[in-house]
Design a protein around this motif. Structure first.
Motif, mmCIF file in Angstrom:
data_model
loop_
_atom_site.group_PDB
_atom_site.id
_atom_site.type_symbol
_atom_site.label_atom_id
_atom_site.label_comp_id
_atom_site.label_asym_id
_atom_site.label_seq_id
_atom_site.Cartn_x
_atom_site.Cartn_y
_atom_site.Cartn_z
ATOM 1 N N LEU A 22 -0.841 8.257 1.115
ATOM 2 C CA LEU A 22 -1.315 7.407 1.057
ATOM 3 C C LEU A 22 -2.682 7.823 1.460
ATOM 4 N N ASP A 23 -3.036 8.030 3.155
ATOM 5 C CA ASP A 23 -4.254 7.888 3.260
ATOM 6 C C ASP A 23 -5.786 7.849 2.037
ATOM 7 N N ASP A 24 -5.656 8.940 1.252
ATOM 8 C CA ASP A 24 -5.896 9.316 -0.295
ATOM 9 C C ASP A 24 -6.293 7.556 -0.925
ATOM 10 N N TYR A 25 -4.876 7.404 -1.457
ATOM 11 C CA TYR A 25 -4.260 5.952 -1.953
ATOM 12 C C TYR A 25 -5.342 5.461 -0.756
ATOM 13 N N ALA A 26 -5.084 4.341 0.257
ATOM 14 C CA ALA A 26 -6.076 3.751 0.394
ATOM 15 C C ALA A 26 -7.610 3.956 1.127
ATOM 16 N N ALA A 27 -8.558 5.316 0.889
ATOM 17 C CA ALA A 27 -9.418 5.508 0.951
ATOM 18 C C ALA A 27 -10.190 5.568 -0.193
ATOM 19 N N LEU B 182 0.507 -1.263 -0.063
ATOM 20 C CA LEU B 182 -0.255 0.292 -0.098
ATOM 21 C C LEU B 182 0.751 1.300 -0.054
ATOM 22 N N GLN B 183 1.564 1.675 0.765
ATOM 23 C CA GLN B 183 3.138 2.703 0.985
ATOM 24 C C GLN B 183 3.441 3.009 -0.451
ATOM 25 N N ALA B 184 4.463 1.433 -1.367
ATOM 26 C CA ALA B 184 4.754 1.683 -2.250
ATOM 27 C C ALA B 184 3.799 2.300 -3.675
ATOM 28 N N VAL B 185 2.823 1.329 -3.242
ATOM 29 C CA VAL B 185 1.547 1.658 -4.805
ATOM 30 C C VAL B 185 1.440 3.318 -4.798
#
Length: 132
Positions: A108-113, A97-100
């Motif tokens: 990171l937060d926006d991507y995870a959401a 998750l961090q790398a992608v």
């Protein structure tokens, strides 16, 4: 159907790099290098002197520079496979998750959401060539 025309269509998908046979051939040594990091002794050698370890692999200078810069999008362009590249970012202590998230241009937060909500919307640009 013309196979070259068919394969060219894969290059028209915005934000996506399809791992084709052409990319597999170009990235063979890059991906083998990444897989070597599964062994603890190789990770130790890698972490002790990244450039020296890379120089032991018959990769292009562009591939080596992209590895050193941790430019994962460039690595995909140069034949890297994301699942092999995971060995590099895992060696750096990063989660997938961090790398992608760094590859998406999102925090990171926006991507995870976004991923928790179901991923990227299918609406929007669907063709680079046609701008649609």
């Amino acid at each position: 159907m013309d196979i070259h025309a068919y394969l060219a269509e894969f290059e028209d998908i915005p934000g996506t790099r399809v791992f084709t046979a052409q990319r597999a051939r170009a990235g063979y040594h890059l991906n083998q290098f990444a897989m070597s990091l599964m062994r603890p002794d190789n990770r130790d050698r890698w972490q002790a002197d990244e450039r020296a370890y890379l120089d032991g692999w018959p990769m292009s200078e562009a591939q080596k520079q992209a590895v050193l810069a941790r430019d994962y999008n460039r690595l995909l362009d140069l034949g890297g496979n994301i699942y092999f590249m995971a060995k590099i970012f895992s060696s750096d202590g990063l989660s997938f998750l961090q790398a992608v998230s760094t590859m998406s241009g999102m925090s990171l937060d926006d991507y995870a959401a976004m991923m928790i909500a179901g991923g990227r919307s299918p609406e929007g640009q669907r063709s680079i060539r046609e701008g649609r």
